[in-house]
Design an enzyme around this catalytic site. Structure first.
Site, PDB file in Angstrom:
ATOM      1  N   TRP A 102      50.734  44.867  57.140  1.00  0.00           N
ATOM      2  CA  TRP A 102      49.528  44.187  56.669  1.00  0.00           C
ATOM      3  C   TRP A 102      49.352  44.376  55.175  1.00  0.00           C
ATOM      4  O   TRP A 102      48.904  43.451  54.482  1.00  0.00           O
ATOM      5  CB  TRP A 102      48.301  44.637  57.473  1.00  0.00           C
ATOM      6  N   ASP A 173      41.238  47.362  53.282  1.00  0.00           N
ATOM      7  CA  ASP A 173      41.339  46.634  54.552  1.00  0.00           C
ATOM      8  C   ASP A 173      41.151  47.687  55.633  1.00  0.00           C
ATOM      9  O   ASP A 173      42.010  48.549  55.837  1.00  0.00           O
ATOM     10  CB  ASP A 173      42.725  45.970  54.643  1.00  0.00           C
ATOM     11  N   LYS A 197      38.766  44.617  66.708  1.00  0.00           N
ATOM     12  CA  LYS A 197      39.232  45.926  67.182  1.00  0.00           C
ATOM     13  C   LYS A 197      38.024  46.828  67.466  1.00  0.00           C
ATOM     14  O   LYS A 197      37.780  47.185  68.621  1.00  0.00           O
ATOM     15  CB  LYS A 197      40.180  46.560  66.177  1.00  0.00           C
TER      16      LYS A 197
HETATM   17  N1  PMP Z   1      44.941  44.061  58.571  1.00  0.00           N
HETATM   18  C1  PMP Z   1      45.153  44.918  59.583  1.00  0.00           C
HETATM   19  C2  PMP Z   1      45.155  46.387  59.290  1.00  0.00           C
HETATM   20  C3  PMP Z   1      45.360  44.446  60.872  1.00  0.00           C
HETATM   21  O1  PMP Z   1      45.566  45.283  61.878  1.00  0.00           O
HETATM   22  C4  PMP Z   1      45.340  43.039  61.112  1.00  0.00           C
HETATM   23  C5  PMP Z   1      45.516  42.435  62.486  1.00  0.00           C
HETATM   24  N2  PMP Z   1      46.009  43.183  63.462  1.00  0.00           N
HETATM   25  C6  PMP Z   1      45.152  42.194  60.026  1.00  0.00           C
HETATM   26  C7  PMP Z   1      44.924  42.733  58.772  1.00  0.00           C
HETATM   27  C8  PMP Z   1      45.134  40.705  60.198  1.00  0.00           C
HETATM   28  O2  PMP Z   1      43.940  40.369  60.768  1.00  0.00           O
HETATM   29  P1  PMP Z   1      43.542  38.928  61.279  1.00  0.00           P
HETATM   30  O3  PMP Z   1      44.385  38.622  62.453  1.00  0.00           O
HETATM   31  O4  PMP Z   1      42.090  39.115  61.591  1.00  0.00           O
HETATM   32  O5  PMP Z   1      43.750  37.976  60.154  1.00  0.00           O
END
Ligand code: PMP
Length: 362
Positions: A102, A173, A197
């Site tokens: 991510w 994030d 989550k």
């Molecule tokens: N950042 C992290 C730490 C994540 O775990 C995730 C999704 N698992 C995301 C960003 C992406 O999130 P989204 O699917 O809401 O765009």
């Protein structure tokens, strides 16, 4: 129906109380005569919900007045782009810590807008740790420093946070560990998280940011992608994800009933300890790839002695009512996500199954 524990990484388990309350109110919400999903986002009933969701988050996290609390859409992935679009000036440079998939995706988006200085990376060891802060190559002129507090795929988490150079705002994030442990919001200029989550269902993205940061946005950014639009309109510039915000509000009330973030954090600590102790006490049968000082309390990854055992492990788990344990495809092995709403009983059932599986295959 027999009990099923959901260990998926997100969308993920929600508190049983919240699911039941939502069910009870689904068709008729209060005196409305119909469901909240059918109500206008301008209806007083919904306005009360969004205001309560914000007030509850402010109280739970200690979010100061000078920060905005926004309920947006597009997931954390849209924030990967919105952050540099709004906050990385043309010709400027931003600092990013590369601690997993991510983070890498956030870096990729930022590069579309300016220079990116990767201050550290654990990529060479398959993202098994958070690099020691002393080794970070921080730029005192950076527009901001971006970190990923919990790496959902690799099962690593910051045990503490770095102190950026004076004047450099830190942006985190926190998609996979928001509201799971106490923190000082003032250490961050901005925090963002997809709700799916620890906060509620997918479709809502929480942004907490110092209001004055929004003024940095260039004029030619489209209205919907400017933070100032949503700050000025209290997340009601256009139709927000009303049902998701309603569930998020119920989740914040549930967190309050658990003793707030401190109460939740103590339970999360106990749950993670139970599972890590089972991994560490398995005589090497189960192994956790994450370095000890970087282990996540939210996503606990482990491998079996040989990959051929993965399938029978997962099949037996499903039969025992333990679902969602398959690790991310880029890592393999197993991953148990122990978000706030996972009860201790779920972790006890998992540990008991792991012991039994090991005695059959060890
Ligand atoms: N950042 C992290 C730490 C994540 O775990 C995730 C999704 N698992 C995301 C960003 C992406 O999130 P989204 O699917 O809401 O765009």
């Amino acid at each position: 129906m027999s009990q099923v524990y959901n260990f998926n990484a997100g969308p993920a388990v929600l508190p049983a109380d919240v699911m039941q309350q939502a069910q009870a109110e689904f068709v008729h919400y209060g005196a409305l005569g119909f469901g909240i999903m059918e109500a206008s986002h301008r209806a007083p009933e919904f306005e009360a919900i969004i205001q309560a969701a914000e007030a509850n988050l402010r109280a739970l996290m200690g979010i100061p007045e000078e920060y905005a609390v926004l309920f947006l859409q597009g997931g954390a992935s849209l924030q990967f782009g919105m952050v540099p679009m709004n906050l990385l000036p043309a010709g400027g440079s931003a600092d990013y810590a590369d601690t997993g998939t991510w983070s890498s995706k956030a870096i990729k988006e930022a590069k579309l807008f300016g220079n990116v200085n990767v201050v550290c990376s654990s990529k060479a060891t398959n993202y098994d740790h958070i690099p020691a802060f002393g080794t970070w190559k921080l730029d005192p002129q950076a527009a901001y420093l971006h970190v990923t507090s919990n790496n959902t795929i690799f099962g690593t988490q910051y045990a503490s946070f770095p102190t950026p150079p004076a004047g450099v705002p830190m942006i985190a994030d926190m998609s996979s560990d928001i509201l799971s442990r106490p923190l000082n919001v003032r250490d961050f200029a901005m925090i963002y998280a997809g709700a799916q989550k620890n906060l509620g269902p997918s479709g809502v993205t929480l942004v907490i940011m110092r209001k004055e940061l929004a003024a940095r946005c260039p004029a030619n950014v489209t209205t919907m992608l400017k933070y100032s639009t949503h700050i000025d309109e209290n997340s009601l510039y256009n139709t927000p994800p009303t049902f998701g915000i309603y569930i998020l509000k119920l989740v914040t009330e549930w967190v309050q009933r658990q003793g707030g973030v401190a109460g939740i954090a103590a339970r999360n600590e106990a749950k993670a300890k139970l599972l890590y102790d089972a991994i560490d006490g398995s005589g090497g049968f189960y192994r956790g790839p994450a370095k000890l000082d970087s282990r996540s309390r939210m996503n606990l990854c482990f491998t079996l002695p040989k990959a051929e055992l993965d399938k029978p492990f997962l099949q037996g788990a499903v039969a025992a009512g333990l679902v969602g344990l398959k690790g991310h495809r880029s890592v393999g092995g197993m991953r148990a996500s122990l978000y706030n709403a996972m009860p201790l009983a779920g972790v006890e059932a998992l540990v008991s199954y792991m012991r039994q599986f090991r005695s059959c295959h060890g």
